[in-house]
Scaffold this motif. Structure first.
Motif, mmCIF file in Angstrom:
data_model
loop_
_atom_site.group_PDB
_atom_site.id
_atom_site.type_symbol
_atom_site.label_atom_id
_atom_site.label_comp_id
_atom_site.label_asym_id
_atom_site.label_seq_id
_atom_site.Cartn_x
_atom_site.Cartn_y
_atom_site.Cartn_z
ATOM 1 N N UNK A 8 0.825 -1.225 0.000
ATOM 2 C CA UNK A 8 0.000 0.000 0.000
ATOM 3 C C UNK A 8 0.848 1.260 0.000
ATOM 4 N N UNK A 9 1.999 1.200 0.695
ATOM 5 C CA UNK A 9 2.882 2.368 0.751
ATOM 6 C C UNK A 9 3.742 2.495 -0.495
ATOM 7 N N UNK A 10 3.829 1.424 -1.288
ATOM 8 C CA UNK A 10 4.663 1.427 -2.493
ATOM 9 C C UNK A 10 3.855 1.693 -3.743
ATOM 10 N N UNK A 11 4.281 1.045 -4.828
ATOM 11 C CA UNK A 11 3.664 1.294 -6.130
ATOM 12 C C UNK A 11 2.517 0.345 -6.440
ATOM 13 N N UNK A 12 2.161 -0.524 -5.487
ATOM 14 C CA UNK A 12 1.021 -1.404 -5.699
ATOM 15 C C UNK A 12 1.418 -2.834 -6.017
ATOM 16 N N UNK A 13 0.396 -3.688 -6.101
ATOM 17 C CA UNK A 13 0.601 -5.124 -6.261
ATOM 18 C C UNK A 13 1.144 -5.527 -7.626
ATOM 19 N N UNK A 14 1.102 -4.605 -8.607
ATOM 20 C CA UNK A 14 1.566 -4.947 -9.947
ATOM 21 C C UNK A 14 3.007 -4.499 -10.203
ATOM 22 N N UNK A 15 3.631 -3.921 -9.183
ATOM 23 C CA UNK A 15 5.014 -3.473 -9.321
ATOM 24 C C UNK A 15 5.960 -4.524 -8.753
ATOM 25 N N UNK A 16 6.803 -5.145 -9.590
ATOM 26 C CA UNK A 16 7.692 -6.213 -9.113
ATOM 27 C C UNK A 16 8.596 -5.792 -7.960
ATOM 28 N N UNK A 17 9.137 -4.565 -8.030
ATOM 29 C CA UNK A 17 10.034 -4.100 -6.974
ATOM 30 C C UNK A 17 9.314 -4.009 -5.633
ATOM 31 N N UNK A 18 8.066 -3.571 -5.656
ATOM 32 C CA UNK A 18 7.286 -3.478 -4.422
ATOM 33 C C UNK A 18 6.982 -4.864 -3.859
ATOM 34 N N UNK A 19 6.677 -5.811 -4.750
ATOM 35 C CA UNK A 19 6.420 -7.191 -4.310
ATOM 36 C C UNK A 19 7.663 -7.772 -3.633
ATOM 37 N N UNK A 20 8.831 -7.509 -4.218
ATOM 38 C CA UNK A 20 10.089 -8.006 -3.635
ATOM 39 C C UNK A 20 10.320 -7.405 -2.255
ATOM 40 N N UNK A 21 10.091 -6.090 -2.167
ATOM 41 C CA UNK A 21 10.285 -5.405 -0.891
ATOM 42 C C UNK A 21 9.311 -5.931 0.170
ATOM 43 N N UNK A 22 8.062 -6.144 -0.221
ATOM 44 C CA UNK A 22 7.060 -6.628 0.723
ATOM 45 C C UNK A 22 7.395 -8.033 1.212
ATOM 46 N N UNK A 23 7.825 -8.889 0.293
ATOM 47 C CA UNK A 23 8.125 -10.269 0.682
ATOM 48 C C UNK A 23 9.392 -10.341 1.522
#
Length: 459
Positions: free
Chosen positions: A404-419
């Motif tokens: 939610x604080x990043x670029x959203x669920x469709x942004x690979x970099x945000x997914x990596x950071x979240x995981x």
């Protein structure tokens, strides 16, 4: 073994198909609920089933579990939206709440400590096969856009398991009247539901300091306090809190809590992480998870010889240390998504958990008589289920808030950071498991348990 296969396959088959499910039903932010409500239903029902099994027998309870799992699987396969799928997963969880602890309790009834080491190897083989079969089937059904078959495939398995239990498992018990602690069960359900709702939706559907968030955690805390008060006065409590006064039971229960959280931290988030960050196909992401559930039974088959020679505590400590190393490995490879690296560290974590879960459970079972074995096994299974439910909620909250604080669920970099944030929480959980293992008594076995069950106990 047949009944265990139901739970073992379900542990990995859904995670690989989450992107396909979301693709058809939508609501990506709700996917953690598919796991948490299942685990919640399993957790709150385990103590009830376990208490009943000590009074009416193991066989009727495990058959009820297989039946509910069958009905839940059919309904999940017919789900028309994410909400209905989440609701039907509750039915599946209620079935799993009976199957999982009853399988372990029956083993405790039928075999001595030395024999259990060998039998655990048989059960481990079920998990080993399922660890490959589950993700592979989930990946294949996802690739074919036929994710509903991950639930329909349970139909023949349930029928075969039920038939085998009816035909082959026989027991003798003393019938007497009992009082079921409905109030305690209700308070426990409210407490866990409020806590998980607050964790999953806090910072997502509402702010952490908002009225709904405060209400969820407040209700959860009050319900837990009321539950503890009721259980101390109940004639036949759903969870006998007094058994936690025993150091061995307390430490093994805390260890099971962390085992459950660790397991879901990897199996629930790794497939989505690999598929949404670098576009790994579901089949390959599923095999990365399979490495964890393959390492677990492999270690379990070895652990039996270790705890008979060196003791339960030493075996659990070795396993916890291995799991900590694997969890630290997850943090290291998190920023660089690669299915082979993830598979390697997942295998290490699973190998460590295999040296923790079975030895700690057998230690707890071996410290009590038949009349308490169902309750003790149920407490261990409840802790693992509750750890899984709360764990996936905590990890989901961490993931959702970073997304939610990043670029959203469709942004690979945000997914990596979240995981990666989830992996850090997994490592903290592994350290807590190590601390629980270090507090175990140096010898939790009773020599009397090396003899077969006395006459009058289940055949």
């Amino acid at each position: 073994m047949l009944a265990t296969a139901l739970i073992a396959i379900d542990a990995t088959i859904l995670a690989t198909a989450v992107p396909s499910v979301v693709g058809e039903l939508g609501e990506f932010d709700q996917f953690p609920w598919l796991f948490s409500v299942y685990l919640l239903a399993q957790a709150v029902s385990v103590p009830i089933y376990s208490k009943l099994s000590d009074t009416i027998g193991r066989k009727p309870i495990i058959l009820i579990g297989v039946g509910l799992f069958l009905v839940g699987s059919i309904l999940c396969g017919l789900a028309w939206n994410m909400t209905s799928l989440i609701v039907f997963r509750v039915v599946q969880g209620l079935g799993a709440g009976a199957v999982a602890p009853m399988s372990m309790t029956i083993i405790g009834d039928l075999y001595t400590v030395a024999e259990r080491a060998r039998v655990q190897g048989y059960i481990a083989s079920v998990w080993a096969i399922s660890s490959v079969l589950g993700p592979a089937l989930g990946g294949i059904f996802s690739q074919l856009d036929a994710w509903r078959w991950i639930f329909f495939i349970n139909i023949p398995l349930c029928l075969i398991a039920g038939w085998a239990l009816i035909r082959s498992f026989h027991e003798r018990i003393e019938r007497r009247r009992h009082r079921i602690d409905y109030l305690g069960a209700g308070l426990l359900t409210v407490a866990l539901t409020a806590l998980i709702l607050g964790l999953l939706e806090g910072g997502n559907a509402w702010a952490w300091d908002s009225v709904p968030s405060i209400a969820c955690f407040g209700i959860g805390l009050l319900a837990f306090l009321a539950f503890a008060f009721v259980e101390r006065r109940a004639a036949e409590p759903v969870i006998d809190v007094s058994i936690l006064k025993r150091r061995l039971i307390l430490t093994t229960t805390l260890g099971a809590l962390m085992v459950g959280a660790l397991l879901t931290g990897v199996t629930s988030f790794v497939p989505t992480y690999l598929e949404n960050s670098i576009g790994v196909i579901p089949l390959l992401s599923g095999l990365a998870v399979a490495a964890l559930t393959l390492g677990w039974p492999l270690a379990t088959s070895i652990a039996g010889r270790l705890f008979l020679r060196f003791g339960f505590r030493t075996t659990v400590m070795i396993g916890s240390s291995i799991a900590v190393l694997g969890a630290l490995g997850l943090i290291a490879v998190g920023p660089y998504p690669n299915p082979w690296l993830i598979a390697a560290v997942s295998f290490v974590i699973g190998f460590g958990l295999g040296w923790v879960a079975a030895p700690s459970l057998i230690a707890a079972q071996s410290s009590v008589d038949w009349a308490e074995r169902g309750v003790v096994t149920g407490a261990n299974a409840f802790a693992r289920s509750a750890g899984s439910a709360v764990g996936v909620a905590v990890y989901g909250a961490i993931s959702n808030n970073i997304i939610s604080a990043g670029a959203g669920e469709h942004d690979p970099a945000t997914i990596i950071q979240a995981t990666t944030g989830v992996f850090i929480a997994v490592a903290v959980t592994a350290v807590l498991m190590l601390l629980a293992g270090s507090a175990m008594p140096r010898d939790g076995r009773r020599e009397r348990d090396t003899a077969p069950a006395p006459a009058g106990e289940p055949a």
